[in-house]
Design a protein around this motif. Structure first.
Motif, PDB file in Angstrom:
ATOM      1  N   VAL A 110       1.003  -1.289  -0.124  1.00 39.23           N
ATOM      2  CA  VAL A 110      -0.129   0.142   0.068  1.00 39.23           C
ATOM      3  C   VAL A 110       0.896   1.534   0.020  1.00 39.23           C
ATOM      4  CG1 VAL A 110      -1.942   0.978   1.224  1.00 39.23           C
ATOM      5  CG2 VAL A 110      -1.852  -0.979   0.938  1.00 39.23           C
ATOM      6  N   THR A 111       1.079   2.100  -1.218  1.00 32.82           N
ATOM      7  CA  THR A 111       2.045   2.981  -1.092  1.00 32.82           C
ATOM      8  C   THR A 111       1.472   4.218  -2.022  1.00 32.82           C
ATOM      9  OG1 THR A 111       2.883   1.948  -3.385  1.00 32.82           O
ATOM     10  CG2 THR A 111       3.934   1.128  -1.924  1.00 32.82           C
ATOM     11  N   GLN A 112       2.024   5.036  -1.952  1.00 34.35           N
ATOM     12  CA  GLN A 112       1.591   7.066  -2.532  1.00 34.35           C
ATOM     13  C   GLN A 112       0.259   6.662  -2.537  1.00 34.35           C
ATOM     14  OE1 GLN A 112       3.232   6.367  -5.969  1.00 34.35           O
ATOM     15  NE2 GLN A 112       5.233   6.050  -5.158  1.00 34.35           N
ATOM     16  N   ASN A 113      -0.328   6.347  -0.776  1.00 34.62           N
ATOM     17  CA  ASN A 113      -1.762   7.053  -0.632  1.00 34.62           C
ATOM     18  C   ASN A 113      -2.039   8.125   0.454  1.00 34.62           C
ATOM     19  OD1 ASN A 113      -3.378   5.020  -2.538  1.00 34.62           O
ATOM     20  ND2 ASN A 113      -1.687   3.548  -1.502  1.00 34.62           N
ATOM     21  N   THR A 114      -3.147   8.456   0.537  1.00 34.22           N
ATOM     22  CA  THR A 114      -3.382   9.822   1.055  1.00 34.22           C
ATOM     23  C   THR A 114      -4.760   9.521   1.746  1.00 34.22           C
ATOM     24  OG1 THR A 114      -2.941  11.852  -0.188  1.00 34.22           O
ATOM     25  CG2 THR A 114      -3.987  11.801   1.633  1.00 34.22           C
ATOM     26  N   VAL A 115      -4.660   8.650   2.984  1.00 40.82           N
ATOM     27  CA  VAL A 115      -6.034   7.750   3.815  1.00 40.82           C
ATOM     28  C   VAL A 115      -6.506   9.015   5.414  1.00 40.82           C
ATOM     29  CG1 VAL A 115      -6.247   6.471   4.853  1.00 40.82           C
ATOM     30  CG2 VAL A 115      -4.275   5.598   3.045  1.00 40.82           C
ATOM     31  N   SER A 116      -7.666   9.335   5.031  1.00 44.83           N
ATOM     32  CA  SER A 116      -7.881  10.394   5.662  1.00 44.83           C
ATOM     33  C   SER A 116      -9.836  10.590   5.716  1.00 44.83           C
ATOM     34  CB  SER A 116      -7.556  11.696   5.095  1.00 44.83           C
ATOM     35  OG  SER A 116      -8.442  12.069   2.961  1.00 44.83           O
ATOM     36  N   SER A 117      -9.645  10.834   7.329  1.00 47.70           N
ATOM     37  CA  SER A 117     -10.952  10.695   7.651  1.00 47.70           C
ATOM     38  C   SER A 117     -11.672   9.371   7.675  1.00 47.70           C
ATOM     39  CB  SER A 117     -11.999  12.027   6.617  1.00 47.70           C
ATOM     40  OG  SER A 117     -11.501  12.750   6.724  1.00 47.70           O
ATOM     41  N   ASN A 118     -10.977   8.878   8.920  1.00 48.47           N
ATOM     42  CA  ASN A 118     -11.645   6.977   8.394  1.00 48.47           C
ATOM     43  C   ASN A 118     -11.976   7.036   9.675  1.00 48.47           C
ATOM     44  OD1 ASN A 118     -11.527   5.862   5.496  1.00 48.47           O
ATOM     45  ND2 ASN A 118     -10.026   7.092   5.553  1.00 48.47           N
ATOM     46  N   MET A 119     -12.236   6.114  10.607  1.00 51.50           N
ATOM     47  CA  MET A 119     -12.340   5.312  11.859  1.00 51.50           C
ATOM     48  C   MET A 119     -10.698   5.095  12.421  1.00 51.50           C
ATOM     49  SD  MET A 119     -13.583   4.667  14.533  1.00 51.50           S
ATOM     50  CE  MET A 119     -14.073   3.975  15.529  1.00 51.50           C
ATOM     51  N   SER A 120     -10.236   4.439  11.516  1.00 51.52           N
ATOM     52  CA  SER A 120      -8.524   3.993  11.333  1.00 51.52           C
ATOM     53  C   SER A 120      -8.289   4.125  10.065  1.00 51.52           C
ATOM     54  CB  SER A 120      -8.654   2.238  11.921  1.00 51.52           C
ATOM     55  OG  SER A 120      -8.949   2.118  12.983  1.00 51.52           O
ATOM     56  N   GLY A 121      -6.584   4.003  10.155  1.00 52.20           N
ATOM     57  CA  GLY A 121      -6.050   4.422   8.310  1.00 52.20           C
ATOM     58  C   GLY A 121      -6.365   3.488   7.467  1.00 52.20           C
ATOM     59  N   ILE A 122      -4.433   2.818   8.000  1.00 54.67           N
ATOM     60  CA  ILE A 122      -4.333   1.690   7.971  1.00 54.67           C
ATOM     61  C   ILE A 122      -3.908   0.205   8.783  1.00 54.67           C
ATOM     62  CG2 ILE A 122      -2.662   0.246   6.139  1.00 54.67           C
ATOM     63  CD1 ILE A 122      -2.233   3.563   5.025  1.00 54.67           C
ATOM     64  N   GLY A 123      -5.038  -0.360   8.137  1.00 57.83           N
ATOM     65  CA  GLY A 123      -4.558  -2.087   9.221  1.00 57.83           C
ATOM     66  C   GLY A 123      -4.972  -3.196   8.482  1.00 57.83           C
TER      67      GLY A 123
END
Length: 176
Positions: free
Chosen positions: A141-154
């Protein structure tokens, strides 16, 4: 590093379709401007990411054009999911529901998206690597913007995965 391929403009003569129902392809393109009038529709060209995932072979590539895709995607086979133009312009929006991107297969690569607006449940988030068994391996999982979530990356029960060059912000529970 994966090299995105620009989404082609469909031509008047798409590659030959073997039958009215097209077999999965090794490479497909997703663009919100595609529709049933697009030559190669529902074979090579789709307007929803999940349809592209469903229409590509295992080990294939789903190329996604700039746009906002309001959907939750589930990846259950080895593939590459990549944006053409990067996270600033290619958005997967969960619309406040569930896990936005679920990776439930080995050797899946997700690159270049904004992944946002998951549900608010304990299991919800931007990206989740989990197959319900021994875990996934060899994913990136690369070069992503992960925002406004319960949790980001799991990652639940996985090993040998790469989480790199992502920006994770505004998670309610945890970032990574």
């Amino acid at each position: 590093t994966l090299t995105p391929v620009k989404t082609p403009e469909p031509t008047a003569t798409p590659p030959p379709t073997p039958s009215p129902t097209c077999a999965p392809q090794s490479e497909v393109w997703v663009n919100p401007a595609y529709d049933s009038g697009t030559p190669g529709w529902d074979c090579y060209y789709f307007d929803a990411i999940q349809d592209g995932i469903d229409g590509v072979t295992a080990t294939g590539t789903v190329n996604v054009a700039a746009g906002t895709y309001t959907e939750n995607v589930v990846i259950t086979k080895t593939l590459t999911l990549q944006s053409d133009d990067g996270a600033a312009t290619t958005i997967i929006d969960g619309n406040g529901s569930g896990l936005v991107v679920t990776v439930a297969a080995d050797s899946v690569h997700v690159q270049g998206f904004t992944i946002q607006n998951s549900g608010s449940g304990a299991q919800d988030g931007g990206v989740g690597l989990y197959d319900g068994g021994d875990g996934v391996t060899g994913c990136s999982v690369t070069q992503n913007t992960v925002s406004s979530n319960m949790s980001g990356i799991g990652i639940i029960m996985g090993f040998g995965n790469t989480i790199q060059s992502n920006t994770v912000t505004s998670s309610t529970a945890y970032g990574i």
